[in-house]
Design a protein around this motif. Sequence first.
Motif, PDB file in Angstrom:
ATOM      1  N   TYR A  73      -1.345   1.667  41.118  1.00 46.44           N
ATOM      2  CA  TYR A  73      -2.296   2.418  41.651  1.00 46.44           C
ATOM      3  C   TYR A  73      -2.651   1.744  42.998  1.00 46.44           C
ATOM      4  N   PHE A  74      -2.532   2.474  43.953  1.00 49.50           N
ATOM      5  CA  PHE A  74      -3.120   2.014  45.479  1.00 49.50           C
ATOM      6  C   PHE A  74      -4.731   1.833  45.466  1.00 49.50           C
ATOM      7  N   PHE A  75      -5.288   2.880  44.685  1.00 50.68           N
ATOM      8  CA  PHE A  75      -6.763   2.878  44.946  1.00 50.68           C
ATOM      9  C   PHE A  75      -7.420   2.582  43.701  1.00 50.68           C
ATOM     10  N   TRP A  76      -8.462   1.830  43.421  1.00 54.13           N
ATOM     11  CA  TRP A  76      -9.058   1.588  42.333  1.00 54.13           C
ATOM     12  C   TRP A  76     -10.289   2.800  41.999  1.00 54.13           C
ATOM     13  N   ASP A  77     -11.052   3.098  43.184  1.00 50.98           N
ATOM     14  CA  ASP A  77     -11.815   4.248  42.847  1.00 50.98           C
ATOM     15  C   ASP A  77     -11.832   5.293  44.000  1.00 50.98           C
ATOM     16  N   GLY A  78     -12.682   5.942  44.146  1.00 53.97           N
ATOM     17  CA  GLY A  78     -12.615   7.232  45.203  1.00 53.97           C
ATOM     18  C   GLY A  78     -12.514   6.589  46.576  1.00 53.97           C
ATOM     19  N   ALA A  79     -13.050   5.318  46.787  1.00 55.67           N
ATOM     20  CA  ALA A  79     -12.933   5.042  48.164  1.00 55.67           C
ATOM     21  C   ALA A  79     -12.325   3.652  48.355  1.00 55.67           C
ATOM     22  N   HIS A  80     -12.022   2.998  47.368  1.00 57.15           N
ATOM     23  CA  HIS A  80     -11.697   1.583  47.479  1.00 57.15           C
ATOM     24  C   HIS A  80     -10.413   1.260  46.757  1.00 57.15           C
ATOM     25  N   LEU A  81      -9.778  -0.038  47.505  1.00 57.75           N
ATOM     26  CA  LEU A  81      -8.219  -0.144  47.062  1.00 57.75           C
ATOM     27  C   LEU A  81      -8.390  -0.981  45.735  1.00 57.75           C
ATOM     28  N   SER A  82      -7.257  -1.018  45.008  1.00 59.59           N
ATOM     29  CA  SER A  82      -7.085  -1.939  43.913  1.00 59.59           C
ATOM     30  C   SER A  82      -6.922  -3.429  44.387  1.00 59.59           C
ATOM     31  N   GLU A  83      -6.972  -4.280  43.571  1.00 63.07           N
ATOM     32  CA  GLU A  83      -6.598  -5.567  43.953  1.00 63.07           C
ATOM     33  C   GLU A  83      -5.265  -5.642  44.526  1.00 63.07           C
ATOM     34  N   LYS A  84      -4.368  -5.050  44.158  1.00 68.76           N
ATOM     35  CA  LYS A  84      -3.003  -5.177  44.547  1.00 68.76           C
ATOM     36  C   LYS A  84      -2.897  -4.472  45.743  1.00 68.76           C
ATOM     37  N   GLY A  85      -3.410  -3.322  46.006  1.00 68.92           N
ATOM     38  CA  GLY A  85      -3.823  -2.504  47.235  1.00 68.92           C
ATOM     39  C   GLY A  85      -4.123  -3.400  48.383  1.00 68.92           C
ATOM     40  N   ASN A  86      -5.416  -4.214  48.102  1.00 69.53           N
ATOM     41  CA  ASN A  86      -5.803  -5.208  49.272  1.00 69.53           C
ATOM     42  C   ASN A  86      -4.945  -6.281  49.404  1.00 69.53           C
ATOM     43  N   SER A  87      -4.136  -6.719  48.404  1.00 75.77           N
ATOM     44  CA  SER A  87      -3.049  -7.773  48.976  1.00 75.77           C
ATOM     45  C   SER A  87      -1.889  -7.321  49.499  1.00 75.77           C
ATOM     46  N   ILE A  88      -1.582  -6.053  49.313  1.00 77.40           N
ATOM     47  CA  ILE A  88      -0.497  -5.480  50.256  1.00 77.40           C
ATOM     48  C   ILE A  88      -0.781  -5.321  51.645  1.00 77.40           C
ATOM     49  N   ILE A  89      -2.075  -4.756  51.707  1.00 75.39           N
ATOM     50  CA  ILE A  89      -2.656  -4.762  53.159  1.00 75.39           C
ATOM     51  C   ILE A  89      -2.825  -5.840  53.988  1.00 75.39           C
ATOM     52  N   ILE A  90      -3.293  -6.967  53.277  1.00 70.04           N
ATOM     53  CA  ILE A  90      -3.234  -8.088  53.849  1.00 70.04           C
ATOM     54  C   ILE A  90      -1.911  -8.734  54.497  1.00 70.04           C
ATOM     55  N   GLY A  91      -1.174  -8.617  53.457  1.00 68.13           N
ATOM     56  CA  GLY A  91       0.163  -9.143  53.985  1.00 68.13           C
ATOM     57  C   GLY A  91       0.755  -8.307  54.973  1.00 68.13           C
ATOM     58  N   GLN A  92       0.345  -6.997  55.211  1.00 69.06           N
ATOM     59  CA  GLN A  92       0.877  -6.275  56.294  1.00 69.06           C
ATOM     60  C   GLN A  92       0.261  -6.688  57.699  1.00 69.06           C
ATOM     61  N   ILE A  93      -0.890  -7.104  57.727  1.00 67.06           N
ATOM     62  CA  ILE A  93      -1.711  -7.110  58.775  1.00 67.06           C
ATOM     63  C   ILE A  93      -1.999  -8.716  59.441  1.00 67.06           C
ATOM     64  N   ILE A  94      -1.499  -9.595  58.436  1.00 71.45           N
ATOM     65  CA  ILE A  94      -1.629 -10.976  58.656  1.00 71.45           C
ATOM     66  C   ILE A  94      -1.371 -11.649  59.845  1.00 71.45           C
ATOM     67  N   GLN A  95       0.179 -11.304  60.233  1.00 72.07           N
ATOM     68  CA  GLN A  95       0.658 -11.550  61.347  1.00 72.07           C
ATOM     69  C   GLN A  95      -0.001 -11.376  62.852  1.00 72.07           C
ATOM     70  N   ASP A  96      -0.158 -10.192  62.912  1.00 68.50           N
ATOM     71  CA  ASP A  96      -1.151  -9.500  63.967  1.00 68.50           C
ATOM     72  C   ASP A  96      -2.428 -10.261  63.787  1.00 68.50           C
ATOM     73  N   LEU A  97      -2.922 -10.714  63.065  1.00 65.30           N
ATOM     74  CA  LEU A  97      -4.425 -11.164  63.084  1.00 65.30           C
ATOM     75  C   LEU A  97      -4.156 -12.790  63.754  1.00 65.30           C
ATOM     76  N   VAL A  98      -3.207 -13.334  63.201  1.00 70.65           N
ATOM     77  CA  VAL A  98      -3.048 -14.733  63.494  1.00 70.65           C
ATOM     78  C   VAL A  98      -2.516 -14.688  64.928  1.00 70.65           C
ATOM     79  N   ASN A  99      -1.391 -13.890  65.473  1.00 69.88           N
ATOM     80  CA  ASN A  99      -1.160 -13.798  66.683  1.00 69.88           C
ATOM     81  C   ASN A  99      -2.093 -13.652  67.745  1.00 69.88           C
ATOM     82  N   SER A 100      -3.036 -12.811  67.246  1.00 71.46           N
ATOM     83  CA  SER A 100      -4.203 -12.577  68.412  1.00 71.46           C
ATOM     84  C   SER A 100      -5.340 -13.560  68.507  1.00 71.46           C
ATOM     85  N   LEU A 101      -5.720 -14.160  67.385  1.00 70.38           N
ATOM     86  CA  LEU A 101      -6.704 -15.237  67.379  1.00 70.38           C
ATOM     87  C   LEU A 101      -6.410 -16.582  67.691  1.00 70.38           C
ATOM     88  N   PHE A 102      -5.166 -16.967  67.441  1.00 69.76           N
ATOM     89  CA  PHE A 102      -4.826 -18.478  67.546  1.00 69.76           C
ATOM     90  C   PHE A 102      -3.470 -18.527  68.607  1.00 69.76           C
TER      91      PHE A 102
END
Length: 354
Positions: free
Chosen positions: A325-354
């Motif tokens: 399940y991507f979602f845990w409740d009606g508006a928030h992600l499951s733990e796995k959903g959160n981990s996948i999202i971080i994996g998707q965005i982390i490169q852009d975040l690091v490239n922009s900040l450092f």
Amino acid sequence: MLLSVIMAILLCVFTSACLCESVGRIILPNNVSVSALLVFGDSFGDQGNNNYVNSSGKGNYPPYGKDFLGGKPTGRFSNGKTLPDFLVEVLGVKGYLSPFLDPVISDKDLQTGVSFASGGSGLDPLTSTSTAAIPMSVQLDMFKQYIERLKRNVDEEAANNIITNSVAVVVASNNDLFLSFPLRRSQYDALAYSNMLTKLVLNFIQELYTLGVRKMVVFSAPPIGCLPEVRTLAGDPQRRCADKENNLAQLFNTILEQQLQSWTTSFPQSRVAFIDYYNPFINIIENPQTYGFDVVDKRCCGTGEKEASFLCNKLTPTCPDRSKYFFWDGAHLSEKGNSIIIGQIIQDLVNSLF
């Protein structure tokens, strides 16, 4: 550089029993380290601050926290780790982030960052008033208190260094766009409201800058029309994503990204990362099997259609396999959903900040 993150995510995707408790640690550029993570905003970043305020929006009872530290409900709006937890981990700061209002928070925890976010909060002052959440302005006041506590724990120079080398995260606007905009229609159309919210974001990060923060991350709005709760309330009978809400989120995101770029040029000593939360989010919803999900239109808690916050409780059953399940409740992600999202965005975040 992201090998450890990618391998952990792939392991979670192809191993159904894995709930993605860790996505590894990213390798930062040479001579770069993050001293602390500071999180502001709404329930996506609330680590338990709402436990200590008079708000009905809490996640400090089962089944929240079902997979966090032995099944402990802490006020996080998930079954396990949240976006701040994964972010503070991959940046190499610590394993998870604590709420600032925790009365037993340690000095060491303060020195490595906390969350000031509050479930139900938003950029528009009307949002926090209607949800009894901690307003963004009060979150700034809490940050000022945090700085004073830091100075008492370490000397002033050390406290200033912690703030300068920290990363501040702002994750808000979700509640504004879905809850407050309909109440503001007599005052604002979609464009004017998006401009108003963007101005509030710019004012907020300028306050952070004034207080010494130099690295900031601003999340865009997610596709709010695809949240299970919004599908139920505003979608069609087939519970497809609500286009009107998604279009509003996209409009706001376009304006926000443009204005953040302009703001950064005026403050060359700062680095601001605009994080596109919308497209990775929608990509997972449109391609669930790629990421190991079976269900992306319903939540794990209860019937899957309307349970969030107090409607997700110990009397409501949970899905048999939370990793599907991507979602845990009606508006928030499951733990796995959160981990996948971080994996998707982390490169852009690091490239922009450092």
